[in-house]
Write a protein that holds these residues in place. Structure first.
Motif, PDB file in Angstrom:
ATOM      1  N   HIS A  99      -9.550  -3.975 -12.422  1.00 44.34           N
ATOM      2  CA  HIS A  99      -8.226  -3.456 -12.066  1.00 44.34           C
ATOM      3  C   HIS A  99      -8.180  -2.923 -10.636  1.00 44.34           C
ATOM      4  N   PHE A 100      -9.319  -2.736 -10.001  1.00 43.62           N
ATOM      5  CA  PHE A 100      -9.421  -2.490  -8.565  1.00 43.62           C
ATOM      6  C   PHE A 100      -8.674  -1.234  -8.112  1.00 43.62           C
TER       7      PHE A 100
ATOM      8  N   GLN B 282      -5.711  -4.045  -5.738  1.00 50.65           N
ATOM      9  CA  GLN B 282      -4.938  -3.110  -6.553  1.00 50.65           C
ATOM     10  C   GLN B 282      -3.505  -3.573  -6.813  1.00 50.65           C
ATOM     11  N   LYS B 283      -2.919  -4.351  -5.934  1.00 50.39           N
ATOM     12  CA  LYS B 283      -1.518  -4.743  -6.090  1.00 50.39           C
ATOM     13  C   LYS B 283      -1.326  -5.959  -6.990  1.00 50.39           C
ATOM     14  N   ASP B 284      -2.414  -6.536  -7.478  1.00 52.94           N
ATOM     15  CA  ASP B 284      -2.273  -7.648  -8.416  1.00 52.94           C
ATOM     16  C   ASP B 284      -1.442  -7.211  -9.616  1.00 52.94           C
TER      17      ASP B 284
ATOM     18  N   VAL C 170       1.269  -2.352 -13.156  1.00 49.38           N
ATOM     19  CA  VAL C 170       1.292  -1.992 -14.575  1.00 49.38           C
ATOM     20  C   VAL C 170       1.163  -0.490 -14.751  1.00 49.38           C
ATOM     21  N   LEU C 171       0.260   0.131 -13.992  1.00 53.18           N
ATOM     22  CA  LEU C 171       0.107   1.588 -14.092  1.00 53.18           C
ATOM     23  C   LEU C 171       1.403   2.300 -13.727  1.00 53.18           C
TER      24      LEU C 171
ATOM     25  N   GLY D 226      -6.504  -4.416  -0.644  1.00 52.88           N
ATOM     26  CA  GLY D 226      -5.779  -5.660  -0.433  1.00 52.88           C
ATOM     27  C   GLY D 226      -5.435  -5.968   1.007  1.00 52.88           C
ATOM     28  N   LYS D 227      -6.061  -5.272   1.948  1.00 54.90           N
ATOM     29  CA  LYS D 227      -5.769  -5.515   3.361  1.00 54.90           C
ATOM     30  C   LYS D 227      -6.971  -6.166   4.036  1.00 54.90           C
ATOM     31  N   ASP D 228      -6.718  -7.223   4.789  1.00 60.41           N
ATOM     32  CA  ASP D 228      -7.828  -7.923   5.433  1.00 60.41           C
ATOM     33  C   ASP D 228      -8.537  -7.045   6.458  1.00 60.41           C
TER      34      ASP D 228
END
Length: 472
Positions: A213-214, A185-187, A193-194, A172-174
Protein backbone atom coordinates in the motif's frame (compact mmCIF):
# COMPACT_ATOMS: atom_id res chain seq x y z
CA UNK A 1 -13.08 50.45 16.04
CA UNK A 2 -9.43 49.46 15.60
CA UNK A 3 -8.76 49.74 19.31
CA UNK A 4 -11.57 47.27 19.96
CA UNK A 5 -10.14 44.85 17.44
CA UNK A 6 -6.70 45.20 18.96
CA UNK A 7 -8.04 44.37 22.40
CA UNK A 8 -9.73 41.28 21.06
CA UNK A 9 -6.43 40.13 19.63
CA UNK A 10 -4.19 40.76 22.59
CA UNK A 11 -6.33 39.53 25.47
CA UNK A 12 -7.78 36.18 26.36
CA UNK A 13 -11.06 36.38 28.22
CA UNK A 14 -12.05 33.92 30.91
CA UNK A 15 -15.24 33.74 32.95
CA UNK A 16 -14.97 32.73 36.61
CA UNK A 17 -17.59 32.47 39.35
CA UNK A 18 -17.64 34.96 42.19
CA UNK A 19 -18.95 34.52 45.72
CA UNK A 20 -21.80 36.80 44.77
CA UNK A 21 -22.82 34.14 42.19
CA UNK A 22 -22.21 36.59 39.43
CA UNK A 23 -19.79 36.07 36.57
CA UNK A 24 -16.59 38.05 36.55
CA UNK A 25 -14.50 38.60 33.44
CA UNK A 26 -10.74 38.19 33.93
CA UNK A 27 -8.34 39.19 31.16
CA UNK A 28 -4.71 38.19 30.73
CA UNK A 29 -2.27 38.91 27.92
CA UNK A 30 -1.62 36.14 25.40
CA UNK A 31 2.00 35.99 26.48
CA UNK A 32 0.95 35.40 30.08
CA UNK A 33 -1.25 32.63 28.74
CA UNK A 34 1.79 31.21 26.95
CA UNK A 35 3.74 31.17 30.20
CA UNK A 36 0.90 29.30 31.91
CA UNK A 37 1.11 26.64 29.20
CA UNK A 38 4.87 26.34 29.64
CA UNK A 39 4.54 26.05 33.40
CA UNK A 40 1.92 23.31 33.06
CA UNK A 41 4.07 21.10 30.81
CA UNK A 42 6.67 19.75 33.22
CA UNK A 43 9.48 17.55 31.96
CA UNK A 44 9.04 13.82 32.62
CA UNK A 45 11.25 12.43 35.38
CA UNK A 46 12.78 8.97 35.70
CA UNK A 47 14.24 6.80 38.46
CA UNK A 48 18.02 6.77 38.73
CA UNK A 49 18.40 3.34 37.16
CA UNK A 50 20.24 2.52 33.95
CA UNK A 51 19.71 -0.37 31.57
CA UNK A 52 22.57 -0.56 29.06
CA UNK A 53 21.50 -2.21 25.81
CA UNK A 54 24.92 -3.91 25.58
CA UNK A 55 23.86 -5.97 28.59
CA UNK A 56 20.91 -7.22 26.58
CA UNK A 57 22.89 -8.49 23.61
CA UNK A 58 23.17 -5.34 21.47
CA UNK A 59 25.99 -5.30 18.92
CA UNK A 60 27.18 -1.80 17.85
CA UNK A 61 28.53 -2.70 14.41
CA UNK A 62 25.77 -1.21 12.25
CA UNK A 63 25.18 -4.57 10.57
CA UNK A 64 23.53 -7.02 12.95
CA UNK A 65 19.94 -6.34 14.01
CA UNK A 66 19.40 -5.16 17.59
CA UNK A 67 15.60 -5.17 17.57
CA UNK A 68 15.34 -7.80 20.30
CA UNK A 69 18.02 -6.14 22.44
CA UNK A 70 16.11 -2.86 22.40
CA UNK A 71 12.87 -4.66 23.25
CA UNK A 72 14.41 -6.60 26.14
CA UNK A 73 16.10 -3.53 27.64
CA UNK A 74 12.95 -1.41 27.41
CA UNK A 75 10.77 -4.13 28.95
CA UNK A 76 13.24 -4.71 31.77
CA UNK A 77 13.35 -0.97 32.43
CA UNK A 78 9.59 -0.45 32.59
CA UNK A 79 9.02 -3.66 34.60
CA UNK A 80 11.42 -2.35 37.24
CA UNK A 81 9.73 1.01 37.65
CA UNK A 82 11.45 2.85 34.83
CA UNK A 83 14.75 4.62 34.24
CA UNK A 84 17.24 5.12 31.42
CA UNK A 85 17.76 2.72 28.54
CA UNK A 86 21.30 3.66 27.58
CA UNK A 87 22.63 3.59 24.02
CA UNK A 88 26.45 3.81 24.22
CA UNK A 89 28.67 5.07 21.43
CA UNK A 90 28.44 2.96 18.29
CA UNK A 91 26.09 2.16 15.41
CA UNK A 92 23.01 0.07 16.15
CA UNK A 93 20.85 -1.36 13.38
CA UNK A 94 17.27 -2.05 14.47
CA UNK A 95 13.66 -2.35 13.48
CA UNK A 96 11.03 -0.20 15.22
CA UNK A 97 11.52 0.77 18.86
CA UNK A 98 8.41 0.77 21.06
CA UNK A 99 8.68 2.84 24.23
CA UNK A 100 6.97 1.81 27.46
CA UNK A 101 5.92 3.73 30.57
CA UNK A 102 8.66 5.58 32.46
CA UNK A 103 11.39 4.86 29.90
CA UNK A 104 14.00 7.40 28.78
CA UNK A 105 15.79 6.16 25.66
CA UNK A 106 19.12 7.97 26.01
CA UNK A 107 21.68 8.20 23.22
CA UNK A 108 25.23 8.92 24.30
CA UNK A 109 27.33 11.21 22.13
CA UNK A 110 28.78 9.13 19.32
CA UNK A 111 25.83 6.76 19.16
CA UNK A 112 23.71 6.30 16.06
CA UNK A 113 20.59 4.23 15.68
CA UNK A 114 20.16 2.99 12.11
CA UNK A 115 16.60 1.97 11.33
CA UNK A 116 15.96 -0.92 9.01
CA UNK A 117 14.94 -0.17 5.43
CA UNK A 118 13.01 -3.44 5.13
CA UNK A 119 9.26 -2.73 5.43
CA UNK A 120 8.65 -6.27 6.69
CA UNK A 121 10.55 -5.37 9.86
CA UNK A 122 7.79 -2.86 10.72
CA UNK A 123 5.21 -5.56 11.33
CA UNK A 124 2.97 -6.21 13.19
CA UNK A 125 0.85 -3.30 11.99
CA UNK A 126 -0.11 -0.72 14.64
CA UNK A 127 -2.75 1.94 15.19
CA UNK A 128 -1.25 5.00 13.57
CA UNK A 129 -2.16 7.83 11.21
CA UNK A 130 -1.27 8.90 7.68
CA UNK A 131 -1.75 12.50 6.63
CA UNK A 132 -4.51 13.05 9.16
CA UNK A 133 -6.42 9.77 8.76
CA UNK A 134 -6.13 6.91 11.23
CA UNK A 135 -5.36 3.38 10.08
CA UNK A 136 -3.49 0.18 10.80
CA UNK A 137 -0.12 0.50 9.11
CA UNK A 138 3.61 -0.05 9.47
CA UNK A 139 4.92 0.84 12.91
CA UNK A 140 6.57 4.24 13.23
CA UNK A 141 10.30 3.95 13.74
CA UNK A 142 9.99 5.05 17.38
CA UNK A 143 6.46 4.49 18.68
CA UNK A 144 4.56 4.69 21.95
CA UNK A 145 0.87 3.89 22.32
CA UNK A 146 -1.09 5.10 25.34
CA UNK A 147 2.04 5.50 27.46
CA UNK A 148 2.96 7.96 30.21
CA UNK A 149 6.25 9.59 31.15
CA UNK A 150 8.46 8.75 28.18
CA UNK A 151 11.48 10.39 26.57
CA UNK A 152 14.12 10.18 23.88
CA UNK A 153 17.19 12.18 24.91
CA UNK A 154 20.92 12.60 24.37
CA UNK A 155 23.42 13.71 21.76
CA UNK A 156 23.26 10.79 19.39
CA UNK A 157 21.79 10.43 15.90
CA UNK A 158 18.54 8.80 14.84
CA UNK A 159 18.99 7.75 11.21
CA UNK A 160 15.92 6.60 9.31
CA UNK A 161 18.09 5.66 6.30
CA UNK A 162 15.40 6.83 3.90
CA UNK A 163 16.63 7.80 0.44
CA UNK A 164 15.72 7.72 -3.23
CA UNK A 165 16.21 3.97 -2.93
CA UNK A 166 14.28 3.28 0.28
CA UNK A 167 10.91 4.71 1.42
CA UNK A 168 10.96 8.01 -0.50
CA UNK A 169 10.04 6.56 -3.93
CA UNK A 170 6.65 5.57 -2.45
CA UNK A 171 5.57 9.22 -2.71
CA UNK A 172 5.33 8.71 -6.48
CA UNK A 173 7.68 11.47 -7.60
CA UNK A 174 10.59 10.76 -9.92
CA UNK A 175 12.66 13.39 -8.07
CA UNK A 176 12.60 11.00 -5.10
CA UNK A 177 13.45 7.84 -7.02
CA UNK A 178 10.05 6.67 -8.26
CA UNK A 179 9.99 5.12 -11.73
CA UNK A 180 7.06 4.07 -13.94
CA UNK A 181 5.85 0.62 -12.96
CA UNK A 182 6.75 1.06 -9.29
CA UNK A 183 4.02 1.11 -6.67
CA UNK A 184 3.21 4.39 -4.93
CA UNK A 185 0.85 5.91 -2.38
CA UNK A 186 -1.53 7.47 -4.92
CA UNK A 187 -2.37 4.16 -6.59
CA UNK A 188 -6.13 3.55 -6.51
CA UNK A 189 -6.07 0.92 -3.73
CA UNK A 190 -3.78 2.89 -1.45
CA UNK A 191 -4.15 6.46 -0.19
CA UNK A 192 -7.39 7.15 -2.14
CA UNK A 193 -9.02 4.19 -0.38
CA UNK A 194 -7.81 5.38 3.02
CA UNK A 195 -9.20 8.87 2.41
CA UNK A 196 -12.57 7.37 1.44
CA UNK A 197 -12.53 5.30 4.63
CA UNK A 198 -11.93 8.42 6.65
CA UNK A 199 -14.83 10.18 4.94
CA UNK A 200 -17.15 7.20 5.41
CA UNK A 201 -16.23 6.55 9.06
CA UNK A 202 -15.03 3.03 8.28
CA UNK A 203 -14.13 1.16 11.51
CA UNK A 204 -10.43 1.18 12.29
CA UNK A 205 -10.15 -2.62 12.17
CA UNK A 206 -11.13 -2.45 8.51
CA UNK A 207 -8.52 0.19 7.64
CA UNK A 208 -5.71 -2.32 7.25
CA UNK A 209 -2.83 -1.28 5.00
CA UNK A 210 0.87 -2.12 5.26
CA UNK A 211 2.40 -4.31 2.55
CA UNK A 212 1.84 -3.19 -1.05
CA UNK A 213 0.00 0.00 0.00
CA UNK A 214 3.11 2.22 0.04
CA UNK A 215 2.16 4.45 2.99
CA UNK A 216 5.37 5.39 4.76
CA UNK A 217 5.76 5.29 8.57
CA UNK A 218 6.34 8.36 10.72
CA UNK A 219 9.68 8.56 12.53
CA UNK A 220 8.82 9.44 16.15
CA UNK A 221 5.15 9.03 17.03
CA UNK A 222 3.79 9.06 20.58
CA UNK A 223 0.08 8.21 20.19
CA UNK A 224 -2.36 9.09 23.02
CA UNK A 225 0.53 9.65 25.42
CA UNK A 226 1.03 12.04 28.33
CA UNK A 227 4.24 13.69 29.53
CA UNK A 228 6.47 13.17 26.51
CA UNK A 229 9.90 14.63 25.80
CA UNK A 230 12.38 14.39 22.94
CA UNK A 231 15.55 16.34 23.64
CA UNK A 232 18.97 16.94 22.13
CA UNK A 233 19.09 14.27 19.45
CA UNK A 234 19.67 14.75 15.74
CA UNK A 235 17.22 13.14 13.31
CA UNK A 236 18.17 12.48 9.70
CA UNK A 237 16.69 10.80 6.62
CA UNK A 238 13.10 10.24 7.73
CA UNK A 239 10.70 8.16 5.62
CA UNK A 240 7.80 10.56 6.26
CA UNK A 241 6.76 13.03 9.02
CA UNK A 242 9.61 13.36 11.51
CA UNK A 243 8.08 14.07 14.95
CA UNK A 244 4.35 13.43 15.18
CA UNK A 245 2.77 13.60 18.64
CA UNK A 246 -0.87 12.64 18.09
CA UNK A 247 -3.63 12.89 20.72
CA UNK A 248 -0.96 13.73 23.31
CA UNK A 249 -0.99 16.03 26.32
CA UNK A 250 2.14 17.73 27.67
CA UNK A 251 4.86 17.32 25.05
CA UNK A 252 8.31 18.93 25.10
CA UNK A 253 10.53 19.03 22.02
CA UNK A 254 13.81 20.64 23.08
CA UNK A 255 17.09 21.12 21.24
CA UNK A 256 16.35 18.64 18.46
CA UNK A 257 18.03 19.03 15.08
CA UNK A 258 16.14 17.80 12.04
CA UNK A 259 17.99 17.40 8.75
CA UNK A 260 15.78 15.51 6.36
CA UNK A 261 14.90 16.64 2.84
CA UNK A 262 12.66 13.83 1.72
CA UNK A 263 9.01 14.08 0.63
CA UNK A 264 6.56 15.03 3.40
CA UNK A 265 9.50 15.39 5.77
CA UNK A 266 7.73 17.85 8.09
CA UNK A 267 9.90 18.54 11.11
CA UNK A 268 7.28 18.46 13.87
CA UNK A 269 3.53 17.86 13.46
CA UNK A 270 1.54 18.11 16.69
CA UNK A 271 -1.90 16.66 15.91
CA UNK A 272 -4.97 16.59 18.18
CA UNK A 273 -2.51 17.55 20.92
CA UNK A 274 -2.53 19.99 23.82
CA UNK A 275 0.23 21.79 25.71
CA UNK A 276 3.11 21.24 23.28
CA UNK A 277 6.40 23.13 23.73
CA UNK A 278 8.84 23.18 20.78
CA UNK A 279 12.01 25.09 21.69
CA UNK A 280 15.69 25.49 20.82
CA UNK A 281 15.35 23.33 17.71
CA UNK A 282 16.78 23.54 14.20
CA UNK A 283 14.67 22.47 11.23
CA UNK A 284 16.14 21.87 7.79
CA UNK A 285 13.44 19.93 6.00
CA UNK A 286 11.83 18.82 2.76
CA UNK A 287 8.42 20.11 3.83
CA UNK A 288 7.03 22.37 6.57
CA UNK A 289 9.40 22.93 9.50
CA UNK A 290 6.54 22.87 12.04
CA UNK A 291 3.00 22.00 10.92
CA UNK A 292 0.20 22.00 13.49
CA UNK A 293 -2.59 19.62 12.49
CA UNK A 294 -5.92 18.18 13.68
CA UNK A 295 -7.09 15.54 11.24
CA UNK A 296 -8.18 15.36 7.65
CA UNK A 297 -11.77 15.93 6.52
CA UNK A 298 -14.33 13.46 7.91
CA UNK A 299 -11.81 11.67 10.12
CA UNK A 300 -10.79 14.93 11.76
CA UNK A 301 -14.42 15.81 12.43
CA UNK A 302 -14.96 12.32 13.86
CA UNK A 303 -12.09 12.66 16.32
CA UNK A 304 -13.00 16.32 17.02
CA UNK A 305 -9.96 17.16 19.20
CA UNK A 306 -8.44 20.58 18.63
CA UNK A 307 -4.71 21.11 18.65
CA UNK A 308 -4.29 23.87 21.20
CA UNK A 309 -1.78 25.59 23.40
CA UNK A 310 1.22 25.14 21.11
CA UNK A 311 4.38 27.13 21.96
CA UNK A 312 7.35 27.58 19.60
CA UNK A 313 10.40 29.35 21.05
CA UNK A 314 14.00 30.02 20.04
CA UNK A 315 13.97 27.83 16.95
CA UNK A 316 15.86 28.10 13.68
CA UNK A 317 14.10 27.34 10.41
CA UNK A 318 16.23 26.79 7.32
CA UNK A 319 14.80 24.96 4.28
CA UNK A 320 11.09 24.15 4.24
CA UNK A 321 7.71 24.95 2.77
CA UNK A 322 6.88 27.04 5.84
CA UNK A 323 8.45 28.06 9.14
CA UNK A 324 5.42 27.64 11.42
CA UNK A 325 2.32 26.31 9.69
CA UNK A 326 -1.27 25.48 10.61
CA UNK A 327 -2.65 22.84 8.27
CA UNK A 328 -3.49 21.56 5.94
CA UNK A 329 -5.13 18.74 7.93
CA UNK A 330 -6.94 20.93 10.48
CA UNK A 331 -10.54 19.74 10.32
CA UNK A 332 -10.90 19.65 14.12
CA UNK A 333 -9.39 23.12 14.53
CA UNK A 334 -6.32 24.83 15.97
CA UNK A 335 -6.19 27.51 18.64
CA UNK A 336 -3.75 29.32 20.89
CA UNK A 337 -0.44 29.12 19.04
CA UNK A 338 2.48 31.21 20.31
CA UNK A 339 5.69 31.73 18.34
CA UNK A 340 8.57 33.85 19.59
CA UNK A 341 12.29 34.50 19.25
CA UNK A 342 12.85 32.46 16.09
CA UNK A 343 15.15 32.92 13.10
CA UNK A 344 13.94 31.91 9.64
CA UNK A 345 16.30 32.22 6.71
CA UNK A 346 16.88 30.29 3.51
CA UNK A 347 16.41 30.75 -0.24
CA UNK A 348 14.58 27.43 0.06
CA UNK A 349 12.14 28.57 2.76
CA UNK A 350 8.86 29.41 1.06
CA UNK A 351 6.96 31.22 3.83
CA UNK A 352 7.48 32.28 7.44
CA UNK A 353 3.96 31.87 8.86
CA UNK A 354 1.42 29.83 6.91
CA UNK A 355 -2.20 28.72 7.35
CA UNK A 356 -3.74 26.35 4.80
CA UNK A 357 -7.08 24.56 4.44
CA UNK A 358 -10.01 24.22 2.03
CA UNK A 359 -13.75 23.63 2.10
CA UNK A 360 -13.34 19.87 2.20
CA UNK A 361 -11.22 20.08 5.33
CA UNK A 362 -12.73 23.09 7.05
CA UNK A 363 -11.58 23.83 10.59
CA UNK A 364 -11.29 26.94 12.74
CA UNK A 365 -7.86 28.48 13.27
CA UNK A 366 -7.80 31.22 15.88
CA UNK A 367 -5.52 33.10 18.25
CA UNK A 368 -2.13 32.90 16.56
CA UNK A 369 0.47 35.14 18.22
CA UNK A 370 3.93 35.70 16.74
CA UNK A 371 6.63 38.05 18.03
CA UNK A 372 10.35 38.76 17.88
CA UNK A 373 11.07 36.95 14.62
CA UNK A 374 14.05 37.60 12.34
CA UNK A 375 13.49 36.58 8.74
CA UNK A 376 16.43 36.72 6.40
CA UNK A 377 14.86 35.40 3.22
CA UNK A 378 11.65 33.68 2.17
CA UNK A 379 10.51 32.88 -1.37
CA UNK A 380 6.81 33.64 -1.45
CA UNK A 381 5.36 35.44 1.57
CA UNK A 382 5.99 36.42 5.17
CA UNK A 383 2.39 35.56 6.09
CA UNK A 384 0.31 33.31 3.84
CA UNK A 385 -3.28 32.29 4.56
CA UNK A 386 -4.75 30.06 1.86
CA UNK A 387 -8.28 28.72 2.30
CA UNK A 388 -8.25 27.09 -1.15
CA UNK A 389 -5.30 24.78 -0.62
CA UNK A 390 -5.36 22.10 -3.31
CA UNK A 391 -3.69 18.71 -3.36
CA UNK A 392 -4.92 15.29 -4.44
CA UNK A 393 -7.43 16.65 -6.93
CA UNK A 394 -10.66 18.50 -6.20
CA UNK A 395 -10.76 19.72 -2.61
CA UNK A 396 -14.18 21.35 -2.37
CA UNK A 397 -16.94 20.58 0.08
CA UNK A 398 -19.39 22.05 2.51
CA UNK A 399 -17.00 22.89 5.37
CA UNK A 400 -15.74 26.43 4.85
CA UNK A 401 -12.63 27.01 6.97
CA UNK A 402 -12.40 29.95 9.37
CA UNK A 403 -9.37 31.99 10.37
CA UNK A 404 -9.40 34.79 12.91
CA UNK A 405 -7.13 36.70 15.25
CA UNK A 406 -3.63 36.61 13.79
CA UNK A 407 -1.14 38.88 15.53
CA UNK A 408 2.46 39.60 14.43
CA UNK A 409 4.72 41.90 16.46
CA UNK A 410 8.37 42.88 16.25
CA UNK A 411 9.15 41.13 12.97
CA UNK A 412 12.07 42.09 10.74
CA UNK A 413 12.36 40.74 7.20
CA UNK A 414 15.33 41.44 4.94
CA UNK A 415 13.98 39.77 1.81
CA UNK A 416 10.25 38.99 1.85
CA UNK A 417 9.90 37.41 -1.59
CA UNK A 418 6.70 38.06 -3.54
CA UNK A 419 4.30 39.29 -0.82
CA UNK A 420 4.35 40.70 2.68
CA UNK A 421 0.87 39.23 3.24
CA UNK A 422 -0.85 36.81 0.88
CA UNK A 423 -4.33 35.97 2.18
CA UNK A 424 -7.23 34.39 0.33
CA UNK A 425 -10.48 33.67 2.18
CA UNK A 426 -14.11 32.85 1.41
CA UNK A 427 -16.72 35.50 0.80
CA UNK A 428 -19.09 33.58 3.10
CA UNK A 429 -16.55 33.50 5.98
CA UNK A 430 -13.83 36.10 5.42
CA UNK A 431 -10.54 35.90 7.26
CA UNK A 432 -10.93 38.12 10.33
CA UNK A 433 -8.53 40.32 12.27
CA UNK A 434 -4.90 40.39 11.17
CA UNK A 435 -2.70 42.76 13.17
CA UNK A 436 0.91 43.71 12.39
CA UNK A 437 2.71 45.83 14.96
CA UNK A 438 6.27 47.07 14.60
CA UNK A 439 6.87 44.93 11.51
CA UNK A 440 9.48 45.84 8.91
CA UNK A 441 9.53 43.95 5.63
CA UNK A 442 12.01 44.74 2.89
CA UNK A 443 12.38 43.62 -0.72
CA UNK A 444 8.91 42.31 -1.51
CA UNK A 445 7.35 42.57 -4.95
CA UNK A 446 3.97 43.55 -3.47
CA UNK A 447 3.08 44.61 0.09
CA UNK A 448 0.01 42.40 0.08
CA UNK A 449 -2.55 40.50 -1.95
CA UNK A 450 -5.88 40.11 -0.17
CA UNK A 451 -9.20 38.52 -1.01
CA UNK A 452 -12.09 38.30 1.46
CA UNK A 453 -10.15 39.56 4.46
CA UNK A 454 -11.71 41.83 7.08
CA UNK A 455 -9.86 44.13 9.48
CA UNK A 456 -6.15 44.32 8.75
CA UNK A 457 -4.53 46.61 11.27
CA UNK A 458 -1.04 48.08 10.90
CA UNK A 459 0.81 49.81 13.73
CA UNK A 460 4.31 51.13 13.07
CA UNK A 461 4.61 48.72 10.19
CA UNK A 462 6.70 49.42 7.12
CA UNK A 463 6.82 47.43 3.89
CA UNK A 464 9.48 48.42 1.37
CA UNK A 465 10.05 51.49 3.53
CA UNK A 466 6.45 52.70 3.32
CA UNK A 467 4.32 53.18 6.42
CA UNK A 468 1.25 50.97 6.08
CA UNK A 469 -2.32 52.08 6.85
CA UNK A 470 -5.25 50.01 8.06
CA UNK A 471 -7.51 48.10 5.69
CA UNK A 472 -11.17 47.46 6.48
Amino acid sequence: MYKKIFLVLVMFVFVVSCNEKKDKIVTISPWDKMQQIIDSAAEPTFPDKTFNILDFGAVPNGIESNTEAFKKAINECTNNGGGIVLIPSGKYLTGPIHLENNVNLHLEEGSEILFSTNPADYYPLVHTSYEGTELMNYSPLIYAYKKNNIAVTGKGILNGQASNEFWWPWCGKDSYGWKPGMGQQKDSLNLPVLMDMGENNTPLNERVFGENHFLRPSFFQPFECTNVMIEGVKIINAPFWVMHPIKCVNVIVDGVTVESHGPNNDGCDPEYSKNVIIKNCTFNTGDDCIAIKSGRNGDGRRVAIKSENIVVQNCKMIDGHGGVVMGSEISAGVKNVFVENCVMDSPNLDRAIRIKSNSKRGGLVENIFVRNIEVGQVKEAVLKINMFYGIYGVQEGGYIPEVRNIYLENITVKNGGKFGILANGYKELPIQNITLKNVKIEKVEKPYSLENVNNINFTDTYINGKLMTNIN
